[in-house]
Design an enzyme around this catalytic site. Structure first.
Site, PDB file in Angstrom:
ATOM      1  N   HIS A 196       0.793  -1.226   0.000  1.00  0.00           N
ATOM      2  CA  HIS A 196       0.000   0.000   0.000  1.00  0.00           C
ATOM      3  C   HIS A 196       0.825   1.276   0.000  1.00  0.00           C
ATOM      4  O   HIS A 196       0.281   2.359  -0.112  1.00  0.00           O
ATOM      5  CB  HIS A 196      -0.877   0.029   1.261  1.00  0.00           C
ATOM      6  CG  HIS A 196      -0.049   0.185   2.509  1.00  0.00           C
ATOM      7  ND1 HIS A 196       0.528  -0.881   3.134  1.00  0.00           N
ATOM      8  CD2 HIS A 196       0.326   1.282   3.196  1.00  0.00           C
ATOM      9  CE1 HIS A 196       1.224  -0.449   4.175  1.00  0.00           C
ATOM     10  NE2 HIS A 196       1.122   0.861   4.238  1.00  0.00           N
TER      11      HIS A 196
HETATM   12  C1  UD1 Z   1      -0.774   5.272   6.273  1.00  0.00           C
HETATM   13  C2  UD1 Z   1       0.674   5.667   6.643  1.00  0.00           C
HETATM   14  C3  UD1 Z   1       1.596   4.502   6.344  1.00  0.00           C
HETATM   15  C4  UD1 Z   1       1.126   3.229   7.039  1.00  0.00           C
HETATM   16  C5  UD1 Z   1      -0.324   2.963   6.645  1.00  0.00           C
HETATM   17  C6  UD1 Z   1      -0.845   1.739   7.367  1.00  0.00           C
HETATM   18  C7  UD1 Z   1       1.116   8.074   6.354  1.00  0.00           C
HETATM   19  C8  UD1 Z   1       1.854   9.081   5.561  1.00  0.00           C
HETATM   20  N1  UD1 Z   1       1.135   6.798   5.867  1.00  0.00           N
HETATM   21  O1  UD1 Z   1      -0.801   5.044   4.875  1.00  0.00           O
HETATM   22  O2  UD1 Z   1       2.894   4.815   6.833  1.00  0.00           O
HETATM   23  O3  UD1 Z   1       1.939   2.159   6.652  1.00  0.00           O
HETATM   24  O4  UD1 Z   1      -1.131   4.110   6.981  1.00  0.00           O
HETATM   25  O5  UD1 Z   1      -1.968   1.222   6.733  1.00  0.00           O
HETATM   26  O6  UD1 Z   1       0.563   8.392   7.386  1.00  0.00           O
HETATM   27  N2  UD1 Z   1      -8.432   4.910   2.825  1.00  0.00           N
HETATM   28  C9  UD1 Z   1      -9.699   4.394   2.921  1.00  0.00           C
HETATM   29  N3  UD1 Z   1     -10.172   4.046   4.156  1.00  0.00           N
HETATM   30  C10 UD1 Z   1      -9.438   4.196   5.293  1.00  0.00           C
HETATM   31  C11 UD1 Z   1      -8.141   4.744   5.185  1.00  0.00           C
HETATM   32  C12 UD1 Z   1      -7.668   5.091   3.949  1.00  0.00           C
HETATM   33  O7  UD1 Z   1     -10.401   4.249   1.934  1.00  0.00           O
HETATM   34  O8  UD1 Z   1      -9.924   3.840   6.376  1.00  0.00           O
HETATM   35  C13 UD1 Z   1      -7.900   5.253   1.487  1.00  0.00           C
HETATM   36  C14 UD1 Z   1      -8.205   6.654   1.052  1.00  0.00           C
HETATM   37  O9  UD1 Z   1      -8.408   6.637  -0.314  1.00  0.00           O
HETATM   38  C15 UD1 Z   1      -6.924   7.389   1.363  1.00  0.00           C
HETATM   39  C16 UD1 Z   1      -5.875   6.332   1.108  1.00  0.00           C
HETATM   40  O10 UD1 Z   1      -6.490   5.115   1.496  1.00  0.00           O
HETATM   41  O11 UD1 Z   1      -6.745   8.527   0.606  1.00  0.00           O
HETATM   42  C17 UD1 Z   1      -4.593   6.546   1.849  1.00  0.00           C
HETATM   43  O12 UD1 Z   1      -4.837   6.631   3.244  1.00  0.00           O
HETATM   44  P1  UD1 Z   1      -3.838   7.423   4.205  1.00  0.00           P
HETATM   45  O13 UD1 Z   1      -4.302   7.352   5.599  1.00  0.00           O
HETATM   46  O14 UD1 Z   1      -3.539   8.771   3.646  1.00  0.00           O
HETATM   47  O15 UD1 Z   1      -2.464   6.639   4.085  1.00  0.00           O
HETATM   48  P2  UD1 Z   1      -2.169   5.069   4.072  1.00  0.00           P
HETATM   49  O16 UD1 Z   1      -1.847   4.672   2.697  1.00  0.00           O
HETATM   50  O17 UD1 Z   1      -3.213   4.285   4.790  1.00  0.00           O
END
Ligand code: UD1
Length: 347
Positions: A196
């Site tokens: 991811h």
């Molecule tokens: C974040 C952390 C990463 C960690 C990961 C664990 C940062 C910069 N990155 O990445 O270090 O390894 O969490 O999983 O903080 N989304 C959903 N539902 C959710 C959460 C996210 O649909 O509950 C989708 C959204 O489209 C969002 C994307 O995932 O824009 C990315 O989510 P985000 O929290 O920005 O970062 P992660 O990739 O989860």
């Protein structure tokens, strides 16, 4: 004596669980703030439930956004909460935007910070996590390192005060729940994939990673993170035949999947160590790793985006655990108690 814990993502829920229980055991009051960075039920609520994490007093419901939006929103919402609660320490975990926001908000309010999983470095400043780690370490007063390697990294940056090698809190929780990892093998002969990271979800790199995965002559079971799911669709990338996509799973179910896998493919930090603890070989789909001890143990191989994924040499077996004894959480709480004075606020 009050601790305020800031968490918000899946790996942070896992890491905070054993520390919360150690705090309860030591009679220390903990206020949990969930930033809401992860908000899907199977990315957040499920973890609170199955890992027996005490309920969060605050949910900031920040959700997704660009780094600036997400971190800024967290800062804005954290500040009044920290001010109101006025804790002795703010505890932050790992390297996500929630970690950085917690550390920044606390430091500006002159509240001491404890950073769990301090001193990790990939030496790749293009990773958002690397920026989050470096900045958080430099404003923290207590730095809880999982191993001597992380202590050395801090020393090279001039941080020596307040540094404690305590082991890895993820090993604590691994030991605690080991007997509850599901026994049934749902997928026959397979390998487990999680992926991811931001650096793996650009169009070019994601295409390369999917090509590598398609070359594995085995079923690849992939509990897919919503970010990668969205990117696969957006870039119209064809899912190879050997790839079985499933919804994100809870931690216990994931550990069940590791138990029965032939080997692990991942870009996650936690899973590199969990594979080692399960005695499974891990192929890390990144250009570098912070957890170099796992590579030294030969339980982990780095697969760069340009490499071909050669899974013919696999080391499965009893590896030596370089990340403590499973009592990191208790040590952390002891250290906090020994460094706790109600008049310790920096003026
Ligand atoms: C974040 C952390 C990463 C960690 C990961 C664990 C940062 C910069 N990155 O990445 O270090 O390894 O969490 O999983 O903080 N989304 C959903 N539902 C959710 C959460 C996210 O649909 O509950 C989708 C959204 O489209 C969002 C994307 O995932 O824009 C990315 O989510 P985000 O929290 O920005 O970062 P992660 O990739 O989860």
């Amino acid at each position: 004596m009050k601790i305020l814990t800031v968490i918000g993502t899946r790996p942070q829920f896992i890491k905070a669980s054993p520390v919360s229980h150690a705090l309860i055991g030591a009679g220390v009051e903990e206020v949990i703030v969930n930033t809401g960075q992860h908000y899907d039920v199977n990315m957040s609520e499920l973890f609170f439930k199955e890992l027996e994490i005490p309920e969060a007093k605050y949910n900031l419901e920040v959700g997704s956004g660009t780094h600036g939006e997400q971190t800024g929103e967290m800062l804005k919402k954290l500040e009044p909460v920290i001010e109101k609660e006025n804790p002795g320490y703010v505890l932050v975990y790992g390297d996500t935007n929630s970690t950085l926001a917690g550390a920044l908000a606390a430091s500006k309010l002159h509240i001491l910070i404890g950073h769990v999983e301090a001193g990790l470095r990939s030496f790749n400043r293009k990773m958002p996590e690397e920026i989050n780690r470096v900045l958080t370490d430099h404003v923290s007063s207590l730095l809880f390192c999982p191993s001597d390697v992380s202590k050395e990294n801090l020393k090279k940056e001039g941080i020596t005060a307040g540094v404690h090698v305590v082991g890895d809190v993820m090993y604590d929780i691994f030991r605690k729940f080991e007997h509850q990892f599901p026994d049934d093998n749902l997928y026959g002969e397979y390998c487990l994939l999680t992926m991811h990271r931001a650096e793996n979800t650009t169009k070019d790199v994601l295409q390369k990673r999917i090509r590598q995965i398609s070359e594995v002559a085995l079923k690849v079971v992939y509990p897919i993170h919503p970010r990668t799911k969205k990117c696969l669709k957006e870039y119209s990338i064809t899912i190879p035949e050997n790839l079985v996509l499933i919804d994100p799973v809870g931690w216990l179910e994931l550990m069940g999947l590791v138990k029965h896998t032939q080997f692990v493919l991942t870009d996650s930090g936690g899973l590199q160590k969990e594979a080692l603890w399960h005695g499974k070989h891990c192929f890390t789909l990144r250009n570098e790793t912070e957890w170099i001890e796992t590579v030294e143990q030969k339980s982990n191989s780095i697969v760069r985006e340009e490499d071909s994924l050669d899974v013919t040499t696999i080391y499965n077996g009893d590896f030596t655990n370089p990340f403590g004894n499973g009592n990191a959480s208790e040590e952390i709480v002891d250290i906090i108690k020994n460094n706790f004075r109600d008049d310790l606020f920096v003026s």
